[in-house]
Design a protein around this motif. Structure first.
Motif, mmCIF file in Angstrom:
data_model
loop_
_atom_site.group_PDB
_atom_site.id
_atom_site.type_symbol
_atom_site.label_atom_id
_atom_site.label_comp_id
_atom_site.label_asym_id
_atom_site.label_seq_id
_atom_site.Cartn_x
_atom_site.Cartn_y
_atom_site.Cartn_z
ATOM 1 N N LEU A 217 12.177 13.959 1.526
ATOM 2 C CA LEU A 217 12.408 12.513 1.071
ATOM 3 C C LEU A 217 13.181 12.044 2.103
ATOM 4 N N ALA A 218 14.215 12.796 2.816
ATOM 5 C CA ALA A 218 15.157 12.086 3.740
ATOM 6 C C ALA A 218 14.058 11.679 4.850
ATOM 7 N N LEU A 219 12.999 12.336 5.570
ATOM 8 C CA LEU A 219 12.151 11.791 6.377
ATOM 9 C C LEU A 219 11.390 10.605 5.807
ATOM 10 N N ALA A 220 10.847 10.533 4.506
ATOM 11 C CA ALA A 220 10.302 9.554 4.059
ATOM 12 C C ALA A 220 11.231 8.124 4.124
ATOM 13 N N GLY A 221 12.815 8.404 3.901
ATOM 14 C CA GLY A 221 13.312 7.245 3.818
ATOM 15 C C GLY A 221 13.781 6.713 5.196
ATOM 16 N N ALA A 222 13.777 7.816 6.047
ATOM 17 C CA ALA A 222 13.966 7.304 7.579
ATOM 18 C C ALA A 222 12.845 6.371 7.923
ATOM 19 N N SER A 223 11.537 7.021 7.628
ATOM 20 C CA SER A 223 10.219 6.139 8.076
ATOM 21 C C SER A 223 10.321 4.851 7.034
ATOM 22 N N ASP A 224 10.678 4.688 6.220
ATOM 23 C CA ASP A 224 10.728 3.561 5.205
ATOM 24 C C ASP A 224 11.855 2.482 5.701
ATOM 25 N N MET A 225 12.974 2.843 6.241
ATOM 26 C CA MET A 225 13.951 2.158 7.072
ATOM 27 C C MET A 225 13.408 1.755 8.384
ATOM 28 N N ASN B 218 0.798 -1.211 -0.024
ATOM 29 C CA ASN B 218 0.171 0.020 -0.067
ATOM 30 C C ASN B 218 0.893 1.102 0.115
ATOM 31 N N ALA B 219 1.758 1.229 0.900
ATOM 32 C CA ALA B 219 2.623 2.423 1.044
ATOM 33 C C ALA B 219 3.592 2.930 -0.314
ATOM 34 N N MET B 220 4.002 1.786 -0.856
ATOM 35 C CA MET B 220 4.632 2.150 -2.040
ATOM 36 C C MET B 220 3.982 2.012 -3.319
ATOM 37 N N PHE B 221 2.824 1.614 -3.557
ATOM 38 C CA PHE B 221 2.057 1.617 -4.477
ATOM 39 C C PHE B 221 1.405 2.974 -4.556
ATOM 40 N N PHE B 222 1.023 3.600 -3.693
ATOM 41 C CA PHE B 222 0.341 5.177 -3.600
ATOM 42 C C PHE B 222 1.527 6.130 -3.479
ATOM 43 N N GLY B 223 2.454 5.750 -2.489
ATOM 44 C CA GLY B 223 3.384 6.815 -2.259
ATOM 45 C C GLY B 223 4.715 6.836 -2.612
ATOM 46 N N MET B 224 4.999 5.931 -3.798
ATOM 47 C CA MET B 224 6.233 5.884 -4.603
ATOM 48 C C MET B 224 6.586 6.855 -5.921
ATOM 49 N N PRO B 225 7.009 7.975 -5.663
ATOM 50 C CA PRO B 225 7.305 9.123 -6.565
ATOM 51 C C PRO B 225 8.466 8.963 -7.589
ATOM 52 N N GLY C 236 -1.009 16.193 -13.458
ATOM 53 C CA GLY C 236 -0.023 16.959 -13.186
ATOM 54 C C GLY C 236 0.992 16.221 -12.087
ATOM 55 N N VAL C 237 2.143 16.684 -12.038
ATOM 56 C CA VAL C 237 3.116 15.701 -11.095
ATOM 57 C C VAL C 237 2.765 16.176 -9.655
ATOM 58 N N ARG C 238 2.609 17.545 -9.318
ATOM 59 C CA ARG C 238 2.346 17.491 -8.098
ATOM 60 C C ARG C 238 0.876 16.878 -7.302
ATOM 61 N N ALA C 239 -0.021 16.940 -8.189
ATOM 62 C CA ALA C 239 -1.314 15.947 -7.845
ATOM 63 C C ALA C 239 -0.887 14.579 -7.865
ATOM 64 N N SER C 240 -0.158 14.159 -8.510
ATOM 65 C CA SER C 240 0.210 12.780 -8.591
ATOM 66 C C SER C 240 1.027 12.353 -7.238
ATOM 67 N N VAL C 241 1.963 13.272 -6.701
ATOM 68 C CA VAL C 241 2.864 12.878 -5.399
ATOM 69 C C VAL C 241 1.962 13.116 -4.397
ATOM 70 N N VAL C 242 1.055 14.341 -4.225
ATOM 71 C CA VAL C 242 0.279 14.535 -3.054
ATOM 72 C C VAL C 242 -0.517 13.457 -2.851
ATOM 73 N N ALA D 17 5.276 12.352 4.935
ATOM 74 C CA ALA D 17 6.427 12.892 4.076
ATOM 75 C C ALA D 17 6.460 12.917 2.799
ATOM 76 N N ILE D 18 5.471 12.095 2.216
ATOM 77 C CA ILE D 18 5.438 12.312 0.578
ATOM 78 C C ILE D 18 4.399 13.272 0.249
ATOM 79 N N VAL D 19 3.675 13.618 0.930
ATOM 80 C CA VAL D 19 2.701 14.933 0.858
ATOM 81 C C VAL D 19 3.544 15.982 0.996
ATOM 82 N N GLY D 20 4.481 16.121 1.966
ATOM 83 C CA GLY D 20 5.203 17.317 2.146
ATOM 84 C C GLY D 20 6.190 17.490 0.979
ATOM 85 N N PHE D 21 6.665 16.465 0.540
ATOM 86 C CA PHE D 21 7.654 16.483 -0.778
ATOM 87 C C PHE D 21 6.585 17.108 -1.925
ATOM 88 N N GLY D 22 5.440 16.702 -1.855
ATOM 89 C CA GLY D 22 4.801 17.149 -3.220
ATOM 90 C C GLY D 22 4.483 19.087 -3.101
#
Length: 456
Positions: free
Chosen positions: A348-356, A267-274, A405-411, A331-336
């Motif tokens: 993205l660093a916060l997202a990576g920390a969470s993923d780890m 779920n996390a990677m399907f929706f939140g992988m930019p 659009g790119v931003r809509a996809s990420v957020v 974190a991905i919402v923030g990135f968008g």
């Protein structure tokens, strides 16, 4: 491992005088204890020669692979000028991964796991040579890149179950959190340095140089695998078959907390992988920033692994997985929404920390609690879970970006990740209640019962 305890207190509240006159040596001792609690545990490297060889060889090889990881989508984007085409790389990988990973899992439980890794590693190196030759053409062929991507995915799916199933045979169960943290540290360093260097080289010197360095790194991994001792299959291992694959699927279905780890990550990677959008996003920040975007999640992940000593004191592994997945989505919402490069990299660093954090505890659940005779097949199922999400997620990101659009996809992807994690946590409460001590005890009982049955 027992927790260290401080000196016994004589009062429920501290003595003000004693606190005021505390010795600097006592303060220093507490600081050292706190540092040891957080510090990375190197015990598996000290105690296991085989783990050291595997760790070193795979680290060098993976560094080169992460350079290619950036170079392939960059080259496709340069040839097609299409984020959709980059996203379709994930679709091209999906089918071979989904099919071959079950074959790889069955083989990992039936043959020498080291030999499987060695053969597939050599074939992956040969495919890298194909990318080099294609990139030297006056007009590199996009279909060659897609074809190589499909074969890379198939070979990786054959290799990864054996590679993952090797580790529990090389280190003791109680050292598994430390071994997973060490592998994560190696991986995150490679995912920082590899993409950053790969992005710089592919922009300045071209993909052929980047692929050539990757090809050279396979020498280290093949040498290490050659020096390792054989790792024969578990006692009583059967031949690879559809029946053995079905046995692994039945075991996974019997454990709701395992299903929870798979579904939460998908779920996390399907929706939140930019990541398929990084080349397009980098165009707004400057072309060379593409390597930084790919490296930023790994930097956050490295910060977690360097302070991962705390993980051995945590037993609610499933709860940590769910919380980390939700934090990834936020974190991905923030990135968008990030208007500047430094803020985008921070998110993205916060997202990576969470993923780890999620990956660390998922790996502990898998490697501490799955019986060895099923480890390869379950490693195959795990690979489906942690590759399906990113592969299809990149395609989803590219499609939504093309439409809205790119931003809509990420957020939107980050928001759906959070919502999906909450829903799965409600549907699979066993994941949140999971306790690692009970899981390890169950594995030991299952293995003892199997050995007793084989001895009859």
């Amino acid at each position: 491992m027992e927790e260290e305890t401080s000196h016994a207190a004589t009062h429920l509240t501290p003595d003000p005088v004693a606190v005021a006159e505390a010795s600097p040596l006592d303060e220093e001792g507490r600081a050292r204890r706190a540092a040891r609690t957080l510090a990375l545990d190197l015990t598996p490297l000290r105690r296991s020669r085989e783990f050291r060889l595997l760790f070193a060889g795979q680290a060098v090889s993976f560094f080169g692979s992460m350079m290619t990881f950036v170079a392939v989508p960059w080259q496709v984007f340069q040839l097609t000028k299409s984020s959709f085409a980059v996203g379709m790389l994930g679709v091209a990988e999906f089918a071979p991964v989904f099919v071959m990973v079950f074959v790889g899992g069955a083989l990992a439980d039936a043959v020498d796991r080291r030999r499987m890794v060695r053969i597939t590693e050599a074939l992956i190196a040969a495919l890298t040579a194909v990318l080099i030759l294609n990139s030297l053409l006056a007009q590199p062929r996009v279909w060659v890149i897609y074809s190589a991507t499909v074969l890379f995915a198939a070979l990786n799916a054959l290799q990864r179950p054996s590679l993952d199933a090797l580790v529990p045979r090389l280190v003791a169960p109680e050292q598994m959190p430390a071994a997973m943290a060490l592998r994560s540290l190696s991986g995150t360093i490679c995912m920082i340095g590899g993409p950053a260097l790969g992005g710089l080289l592919v922009v300045s010197l071209g993909p052929s140089v980047t692929y050539s360095i990757d090809f050279a790194t396979f020498a280290a991994s093949l040498a290490a695998l050659w020096l390792m001792r054989a790792v024969p299959p578990p006692p009583g291992a059967g031949r690879p078959s559809l029946r053995s694959i079905a046995e692994g699927l039945r075991y996974a279905r019997s454990r709701p907390e395992l299903l929870g780890t798979y579904l939460v990550d998908i779920n996390a990677m399907f929706f939140g992988m930019p990541m398929a959008l990084f080349p397009a996003i980098a165009a707004t920040f400057g072309g060379a920033s593409v390597g930084l975007l790919y490296a930023a999640p790994a930097f956050g992940a490295m910060c977690v692994t360097l302070t991962s000593g705390w993980a051995r004191r945590v037993n609610r592994h499933g709860l940590c997985v769910a919380l980390a997945a939700a934090t990834w989505g936020l974190a991905i919402v923030g990135f968008g929404f990030a208007p500047t490069l430094w803020l985008a990299l921070l998110c993205l660093a916060l997202a990576g920390a969470s993923d780890m954090v999620s990956g660390l505890f998922r790996s502990i659940i898998w490697n501490q609690t799955i019986p060895d005779h099923l480890r390869g097949r379950l490693a195959g199922i795990e690979m489906v879970s942690y590759t399906t999400g990113p592969l299809l997620g990149n395609a989803e990101a590219g499609i939504v970006a093309g439409l809205f659009g790119v931003r809509a996809s990420v957020v939107s992807g980050g928001a759906l990740c959070v919502a999906g994690t909450a829903l799965l946590s409600l549907l699979l409460p066993e994941l949140l209640r999971y306790d690692g001590r009970a899981g390890l005890a169950r594995k030991r009982a299952e293995e003892a019962a199997r050995l007793a049955a084989l001895g009859e």
